[in-house]
Write a protein that holds these residues in place. Structure first.
Motif, PDB file in Angstrom:
ATOM      1  N   VAL A  23       0.849  -1.195   0.000  1.00 62.06           N
ATOM      2  CA  VAL A  23       0.000   0.000   0.000  1.00 62.06           C
ATOM      3  C   VAL A  23       0.889   1.252   0.000  1.00 62.06           C
ATOM      4  O   VAL A  23       1.919   1.291   0.674  1.00 62.06           O
ATOM      5  N   ALA A  24       0.492   2.244  -0.768  1.00 65.39           N
ATOM      6  CA  ALA A  24       1.353   3.416  -0.972  1.00 65.39           C
ATOM      7  C   ALA A  24       1.639   4.178   0.330  1.00 65.39           C
ATOM      8  O   ALA A  24       2.758   4.615   0.569  1.00 65.39           O
ATOM      9  N   TYR A  25       0.622   4.367   1.167  1.00 69.08           N
ATOM     10  CA  TYR A  25       0.821   5.098   2.417  1.00 69.08           C
ATOM     11  C   TYR A  25       0.664   4.115   3.571  1.00 69.08           C
ATOM     12  O   TYR A  25      -0.378   3.469   3.701  1.00 69.08           O
ATOM     13  N   ILE A  83      -7.931  13.544   5.556  1.00 72.75           N
ATOM     14  CA  ILE A  83      -7.087  12.353   5.737  1.00 72.75           C
ATOM     15  C   ILE A  83      -5.623  12.774   5.634  1.00 72.75           C
ATOM     16  O   ILE A  83      -5.227  13.450   4.684  1.00 72.75           O
ATOM     17  N   GLU A  84      -4.857  12.385   6.639  1.00 70.86           N
ATOM     18  CA  GLU A  84      -3.407  12.594   6.568  1.00 70.86           C
ATOM     19  C   GLU A  84      -2.749  11.279   6.162  1.00 70.86           C
ATOM     20  O   GLU A  84      -3.034  10.234   6.757  1.00 70.86           O
ATOM     21  N   CYS A  85      -1.880  11.334   5.154  1.00 71.32           N
ATOM     22  CA  CYS A  85      -1.183  10.130   4.688  1.00 71.32           C
ATOM     23  C   CYS A  85       0.250  10.181   5.225  1.00 71.32           C
ATOM     24  O   CYS A  85       0.960  11.168   5.003  1.00 71.32           O
ATOM     25  N   MET A 123       6.087  10.224   9.036  1.00 75.35           N
ATOM     26  CA  MET A 123       6.308  11.467   8.292  1.00 75.35           C
ATOM     27  C   MET A 123       5.092  11.742   7.396  1.00 75.35           C
ATOM     28  O   MET A 123       4.621  10.847   6.689  1.00 75.35           O
ATOM     29  N   LEU A 124       4.620  12.984   7.432  1.00 74.70           N
ATOM     30  CA  LEU A 124       3.445  13.360   6.649  1.00 74.70           C
ATOM     31  C   LEU A 124       3.813  13.464   5.168  1.00 74.70           C
ATOM     32  O   LEU A 124       4.724  14.201   4.793  1.00 74.70           O
ATOM     33  N   ILE A 125       3.108  12.702   4.323  1.00 77.31           N
ATOM     34  CA  ILE A 125       3.367  12.765   2.875  1.00 77.31           C
ATOM     35  C   ILE A 125       2.395  13.743   2.224  1.00 77.31           C
ATOM     36  O   ILE A 125       2.774  14.579   1.423  1.00 77.31           O
ATOM     37  N   LYS A 126       1.123  13.616   2.554  1.00 79.52           N
ATOM     38  CA  LYS A 126       0.141  14.543   2.000  1.00 79.52           C
ATOM     39  C   LYS A 126      -1.110  14.562   2.854  1.00 79.52           C
ATOM     40  O   LYS A 126      -1.338  13.651   3.669  1.00 79.52           O
ATOM     41  N   THR A 127      -1.892  15.615   2.677  1.00 75.45           N
ATOM     42  CA  THR A 127      -3.167  15.731   3.385  1.00 75.45           C
ATOM     43  C   THR A 127      -4.273  15.898   2.359  1.00 75.45           C
ATOM     44  O   THR A 127      -4.141  16.694   1.428  1.00 75.45           O
ATOM     45  N   LEU A 128      -5.332  15.137   2.528  1.00 73.34           N
ATOM     46  CA  LEU A 128      -6.491  15.206   1.626  1.00 73.34           C
ATOM     47  C   LEU A 128      -7.639  15.896   2.357  1.00 73.34           C
ATOM     48  O   LEU A 128      -7.953  15.521   3.495  1.00 73.34           O
ATOM     49  N   TYR A 129      -8.242  16.899   1.727  1.00 79.02           N
ATOM     50  CA  TYR A 129      -9.376  17.605   2.313  1.00 79.02           C
ATOM     51  C   TYR A 129     -10.616  17.297   1.472  1.00 79.02           C
ATOM     52  O   TYR A 129     -10.612  17.541   0.256  1.00 79.02           O
ATOM     53  N   PHE A 130     -11.647  16.750   2.087  1.00 79.74           N
ATOM     54  CA  PHE A 130     -12.868  16.358   1.371  1.00 79.74           C
ATOM     55  C   PHE A 130     -13.872  17.499   1.477  1.00 79.74           C
ATOM     56  O   PHE A 130     -14.226  17.914   2.584  1.00 79.74           O
ATOM     57  N   SER A 186       0.862  18.863  -0.016  1.00 82.73           N
ATOM     58  CA  SER A 186       1.919  17.983   0.457  1.00 82.73           C
ATOM     59  C   SER A 186       3.127  18.796   0.886  1.00 82.73           C
ATOM     60  O   SER A 186       3.548  19.698   0.170  1.00 82.73           O
ATOM     61  N   PRO A 187       3.696  18.478   2.059  1.00 82.13           N
ATOM     62  CA  PRO A 187       4.929  19.181   2.446  1.00 82.13           C
ATOM     63  C   PRO A 187       6.086  18.838   1.513  1.00 82.13           C
ATOM     64  O   PRO A 187       7.081  19.557   1.457  1.00 82.13           O
ATOM     65  N   LEU A 188       5.951  17.756   0.751  1.00 80.01           N
ATOM     66  CA  LEU A 188       7.015  17.382  -0.197  1.00 80.01           C
ATOM     67  C   LEU A 188       6.965  18.253  -1.443  1.00 80.01           C
ATOM     68  O   LEU A 188       7.943  18.387  -2.167  1.00 80.01           O
ATOM     69  N   TYR A 189       5.781  18.793  -1.744  1.00 80.95           N
ATOM     70  CA  TYR A 189       5.616  19.684  -2.900  1.00 80.95           C
ATOM     71  C   TYR A 189       5.058  21.003  -2.374  1.00 80.95           C
ATOM     72  O   TYR A 189       3.881  21.293  -2.531  1.00 80.95           O
TER      73      TYR A 189
END
Lengths: 242, 441
Positions: free
Chosen positions: A151-153, A170-172, A178-185, A205-208
């Motif tokens: 699974v990716a996350y 959802i926080e991935c 480590m936080l990869i990305k956050t999804l807001y619905f 995403s803190p990565l981008y």
């Protein structure tokens, strides 16, 4: 003695009220998001810090827990590019190349912030175990752990609306937290056929840093497909299902 | 003058890129999804327009340079300006779909203007009938690209060979009639699909495939068994000798895929020329195979690695004899103006020594990095193809940018290296520099 009996009785009637079945709740959230078998139209938008956008239109079909196929309808450079997922197996078909190739499930099929996990996601309950569930005001807070390494996350923190039983955020996270990305619905919409769900998912995403990705849902419909649709041989024909 | 034209084209592409980068700054807006965007139409028209200028750095000592340029002097470099229009369209009604993909190639080179022949302009053109998702039929010109290899496909019995320098290029198909029957199951065997193919080879129909006036038959049996793709492939009929093969592909982990192919060709013939110009034909059963992997690192670097054993290929000594003979022919031409030996060498080149992978053993490695330094839509890559028999190789760095809607820009260089009388050293070029700009519509 009477006091003890009262206390025991009180416990008996109150405990079921607080024990939330996390797995059941997650399955309920999954079903509220999508029927188990469906067809769906989405627009994926990558937004760069200067406002520059790239848009992709994607048609996908799903059957059961682990069968998913999709094809890009736009832009012209991506049109006809299709993907198939059968559990952990994933393939990519590029019309110009003329044959499907097996890809690693972590490989991205388009450029930008989106990855396969965002585009070809299965039910959360199919990929994650609920480790913890809490009530926080008007929301449920679920901590999920991936069932397998495929699974990716590895971990998800999921906040869901208590009444609608739909995700809000959802926080991935990676295995190390480590936080990869956050999804807001956002923007709950009635799609018909009893499907009422968020129509926009925004991702950062803190990565981008400064980049944003948006997924807009236009049409979701319960639909059954034959198993043969989810095969390598059928990949060039996915668009014919529309 | 020529170089300046190429540089002008390159500069133009860079200017477009820079201008477009800045010009897309937009105000914050609401995101819309208009239902008309997903409305299905019975017809479709699309394709791309391509401009591809190329500079070739000629190797004037190389055997294949001598064979091609023995009576002309084009200097140290030559240029080529290629234009391509790929048009495709389809029309769907009920269970039927008509599809056409055509290619118009226009080239300007040291030989002047040139374009592809009318009969090769249609890459694909077929009618498909799909009565159920399990069963479909196709009649017409189509590509049946079989095999799991990325750069090489020894089991691709019914398609034209791929160019390992550009394996993702569209190929021209053959006129065939085929069917696909698919059946899905629960359990370790998830899918079976059967693809029988009728392959006519007659005058004006697939006549470049092999002996004419033959009706060939081919077939593929595909299984998805224990999460492994497996194909069994066969072809017979007389225009080429009978052949069988199999391939497989499997994900070992989420970021590692392995694949392989094996082909057995009956009564393969080969024409060999020695250093004195004596030719001999041999007939043998050829075994070709390929083993490869695709590996993705956590930082989004993709490695594609393949070993290819070409059972129909020439040994290092046979290749060396061929190159030596060309050199002799060239010396004779310089000395006496006699081109008979070069003519003889030319006769054994086409479809034989001159095919894209004429030797026995090759290694292919491609490393690509998706979006380094968070530069979206940018993919640099480096590719090398090595002839293991003579240790010559090509190396090809490239930069690909797809960040402008429907525009794809690729800049690529290819260097060819090796010792005297080795495959890559004796090609007509030392290097090649190429820009490819594609606009999709």
């Amino acid at each position: 003695m009477k006091t003890i009996l009262i206390c025991l009785f009180a416990l008996l009637i109150t405990v079921p009220g607080y024990a939330i079945d996390g797995t059941q709740l997650l399955k309920q959230i999954d079903r509220n998001l999508n029927p188990e078998s469906y067809e769906m139209y989405r627009k994926l938008i990558n937004v760069e810090p200067n406002g520059r956008k790239m848009e992709y239109t994607f048609y996908s079909v799903k059957k059961g827990l682990d069968k998913l196929a999709g094809v890009f309808l736009a832009p012209a450079s991506e049109k006809g590019r299709s993907t198939l997922r059968l559990g952990d197996n994933m393939w990519l078909y590029i019309p110009n190349v003329g044959k499907p190739v097996r890809i690693t499930s972590l490989q991205s099929v388009i450029g930008g912030v989106f990855n396969n996990a965002d585009i070809l996601s299965l039910d959360y309950a199919a990929e994650y175990d609920v480790q913890n569930v809490e009530e926080k005001g008007n929301e449920y807070f679920l901590q999920l752990k991936a069932k397998t390494k495929t699974v990716a996350y590895d971990r998800l923190n999921l906040w869901a609306d208590k009444n609608k039983k739909l995700p809000v955020k959802i926080e991935c996270l990676t295995e190390a937290g480590m936080l990869i990305k956050t999804l807001y619905f956002k923007e709950v919409k009635d799609f018909g056929g009893g499907i009422v769900r968020p129509s926009v998912i925004e991702t950062d995403s803190p990565l981008y840093k400064g980049y944003k990705s948006i997924m807009i849902f236009a049409k979701i419909k319960q639909k059954d497909f034959k198993d043969e649709v989810f095969t390598l041989t059928f990949m060039p024909n996915i668009e014919s299902l529309r | 003058m020529r170089k300046s034209l190429f540089l002008w084209a390159l500069g133009w592409a860079i200017v477009c890129l820079v201008l477009s980068w800045g010009s897309f700054t937009l105000a914050e807006e609401e995101y819309k999804f208009d239902p008309s965007e997903i409305e299905k139409k019975p017809y479709y028209i699309g394709g791309y327009l391509e401009f591809r200028p190329v500079i070739f750095g000629l190797d004037r000592d190389a055997s294949l340079y001598k064979l091609k340029f023995f009576k002309r002097d084009e200097g140290k470099t030559i240029e080529e300006y290629n234009g391509k229009l790929q048009l495709e369209g389809s029309f769907e009604k009920g269970i039927a779909r008509l599809f056409v993909r055509s290619n118009f190639d226009l080239k300007y080179s040291y030989l002047g203007w040139d374009h592809n022949e009318t009969k090769t302009m249609i890459y694909e053109g077929y009618l498909s009938l799909k009565p159920t998702p399990s069963l479909s039929f196709k009649f017409g010109k189509q590509i049946l690209l079989w095999g799991k290899g990325y750069a090489f496909n020894p089991v691709a019995f019914v398609s034209k060979p791929k160019d390992p320098d550009d394996p993702e290029l569209a190929l021209e198909g053959y006129i065939t009639a085929s069917a696909d029957y698919i059946k899905s199951f629960q359990g370790p065997l998830k899918t079976i699909s059967i693809t029988p193919v009728i392959f006519p080879v007659y005058k004006d129909t697939n006549d470049d495939f092999g002996k004419v006036n033959k009706l060939d038959f081919a077939g593929k049996l595909y299984l998805l068994l224990y999460d492994t793709d497996i194909d069994f492939i066969a072809m017979t009929g007389g225009s080429r000798t009978s052949r069988v093969g199999m391939d497989f592909s499997k994900n070992i982990t989420t970021n590692l895929e392995i694949h392989g192919e094996f082909a057995y060709v009956n009564n393969q013939t080969k024409k060999v020329i020695d250093s004195q110009g004596n030719t001999s034909d041999s007939e043998f059963d050829a075994k070709s195979y390929l083993l490869g992997l695709r590996y993705l690192t956590a930082s989004d670097t993709t490695f594609i690695f393949e070993y290819y054993r070409n059972g129909t290929g020439f040994s290092h000594l046979e290749m060396k004899d061929y190159f030596t003979f060309i050199d002799k022919g060239y010396d004779l031409f310089l000395l006496k103006g006699n081109k008979s030996l070069l003519k003889k060498a030319s006769d054994v080149t086409e479809g034989n020594y001159g095919r894209s992978n004429p030797s026995k053993d090759y290694l292919y490695l491609r490393i690509s990095q998706k979006e380094p330094f968070n530069i979206l839509y940018f993919t640099p890559a480096i590719t090398t193809i090595m002839n293991l028999n003579d240790q010559s190789f090509s190396i090809s760095p490239e930069l690909l940018y797809t960040g402008i809607k429907n525009l794809e820009i690729r800049l690529r260089a290819i260097g060819l290296l090796g010792g005297k009388w080795t495959e890559f050293r004796e090609k007509q070029n030392d290097y090649r520099l190429e820009l490819r700009v594609r606009y999709y519509f």
